[in-house]
Design a protein around this motif. Sequence first.
Motif, PDB file in Angstrom:
ATOM      1  N   THR A 150     -24.802  34.170  -3.779  1.00  0.00           N
ATOM      2  CA  THR A 150     -23.462  33.654  -3.533  1.00  0.00           C
ATOM      3  C   THR A 150     -23.232  33.453  -2.045  1.00  0.00           C
ATOM      4  N   PHE A 151     -22.192  32.701  -1.724  1.00  0.00           N
ATOM      5  CA  PHE A 151     -21.858  32.479  -0.330  1.00  0.00           C
ATOM      6  C   PHE A 151     -20.442  31.925  -0.237  1.00  0.00           C
ATOM      7  N   THR A 152     -19.902  31.976   0.968  1.00  0.00           N
ATOM      8  CA  THR A 152     -18.650  31.320   1.299  1.00  0.00           C
ATOM      9  C   THR A 152     -18.953  30.212   2.297  1.00  0.00           C
ATOM     10  N   SER A 247     -19.180  43.084  -1.279  1.00  0.00           N
ATOM     11  CA  SER A 247     -19.607  42.939   0.115  1.00  0.00           C
ATOM     12  C   SER A 247     -18.450  42.422   0.955  1.00  0.00           C
ATOM     13  N   ASN A 248     -18.625  42.487   2.285  1.00  0.00           N
ATOM     14  CA  ASN A 248     -17.602  41.997   3.196  1.00  0.00           C
ATOM     15  C   ASN A 248     -18.227  41.037   4.198  1.00  0.00           C
ATOM     16  N   TYR A 249     -17.439  40.623   5.211  1.00  0.00           N
ATOM     17  CA  TYR A 249     -17.904  39.630   6.178  1.00  0.00           C
ATOM     18  C   TYR A 249     -19.206  40.038   6.851  1.00  0.00           C
ATOM     19  N   ASP A 261      -5.538  41.544   8.609  1.00  0.00           N
ATOM     20  CA  ASP A 261      -6.897  41.080   8.280  1.00  0.00           C
ATOM     21  C   ASP A 261      -7.642  40.559   9.508  1.00  0.00           C
ATOM     22  N   ASN A 262      -7.308  41.077  10.673  1.00  0.00           N
ATOM     23  CA  ASN A 262      -7.948  40.695  11.928  1.00  0.00           C
ATOM     24  C   ASN A 262      -8.973  41.765  12.279  1.00  0.00           C
ATOM     25  N   ILE A 263     -10.252  41.415  12.227  1.00  0.00           N
ATOM     26  CA  ILE A 263     -11.324  42.399  12.425  1.00  0.00           C
ATOM     27  C   ILE A 263     -11.216  43.075  13.786  1.00  0.00           C
ATOM     28  N   GLY A 264     -10.647  42.389  14.775  1.00  0.00           N
ATOM     29  CA  GLY A 264     -10.551  42.970  16.106  1.00  0.00           C
ATOM     30  C   GLY A 264      -9.346  43.865  16.292  1.00  0.00           C
ATOM     31  N   CYS A 320      -5.244  44.611   5.664  1.00  0.00           N
ATOM     32  CA  CYS A 320      -5.940  43.836   4.621  1.00  0.00           C
ATOM     33  C   CYS A 320      -7.441  43.878   4.862  1.00  0.00           C
ATOM     34  N   ASP A 321      -8.164  43.502   3.816  1.00  0.00           N
ATOM     35  CA  ASP A 321      -9.607  43.299   3.923  1.00  0.00           C
ATOM     36  C   ASP A 321      -9.994  42.232   2.902  1.00  0.00           C
ATOM     37  N   THR A 322     -11.052  41.501   3.199  1.00  0.00           N
ATOM     38  CA  THR A 322     -11.561  40.479   2.280  1.00  0.00           C
ATOM     39  C   THR A 322     -12.875  40.962   1.688  1.00  0.00           C
ATOM     40  N   ILE A 323     -12.941  41.054   0.360  1.00  0.00           N
ATOM     41  CA  ILE A 323     -14.122  41.542  -0.341  1.00  0.00           C
ATOM     42  C   ILE A 323     -14.697  40.414  -1.193  1.00  0.00           C
TER      43      ILE A 323
END
Length: 333
Positions: A150-152, A247-249, A261-264, A320-323
């Motif tokens: 899979t992929f985005t 999985s995540n980014y 949802d900002n990783i930084g 937030c988080d994106t899974i």
Amino acid sequence: MEPTLVLQASLPPPFEPQNFGAHLGTLTFQRSADDTTPIYDPSLIAIATNNTWNITGPYSWWSNAYGPVYDNNYTINLYPHAVYRLDGSSVLNRLSPNAGKVPLTTTGSNGIDESTFIVDLYVANVDPQFSGSQLKPNGKYIIDEGDFGTFTVAIAAPNKTIWDPGRIDLPIIGLSPSATSPYIGVDSGTVEFHPERYILTILNNFPFSLDEVLSTGKAKIAQFQLYLTEVSPYNTAISYGVYITFSNYVNSQTFCMHRNDNIGDYGIDYYLLFLGQDVIGGQRILWDGFYGNNTTYYQNVYVKGISASQVDSVPEGTYCDTIYVTITPQDHI
């Protein structure tokens, strides 16, 4: 995505005539008529695929008076490639899947002005010592190892990289990336494959309060629905199963939600719970016990393991988080 894989003894340009492999599918980037913004850094993100695919089947290194002599159990490596069309020419780009991004082009940060930009995905052998002419016509080749998974699909903001703010994750319209048949035949048009299909739907995506997790130990964040269909009438008594991967980014084994949802930005660590098991990012969990045709099954996903002291140390806000969720049939190689 191609519904089945057909091994072609000769791939179209810009591959060399002796290069062989299989077409996986096509990505089409289509801009609206009034959009003049170039396409920057088109890439695959959070990709779960193999750098090398191994196929085993008949291959000939020599001939006698009766024709080619085939080693019927010869193993050959194939590698993922992208072919894109730019300024009227086709460009070959060998992909190198990793934990981050996989650029689809070799243009770097330069923008692509085409209103329609097309990328074809292949697995191919481009080693000059091998030739597609040495494959056996209508032979059967099994994939011993390899899966595009899979992929985005994402593009960068103007003059930015994929990891800079403003990245755009694009929806995939059509068939989602998924595991295909584990068998391929040379230019044959007839392929053996497992016909059953698994359709995974995330029915609900629940926001939750940190207080709920801290007081009860966990909170439900999603419900999965799995629909089993196209099962052979001769196999309705067989138990089927799938592997679920979270999985995540950054493809890490642990999970962290960030403010907005900002990783930084500020983060809060957490765990996922599925089928009573603590989820480790990138590792598969077996969900099985499926029977019959056109049957439906449900499972919940929970969040747990949030530290009260860590919550107290970060500012208020929405975290937030994106899974990414990958489904792989149990009998897929």
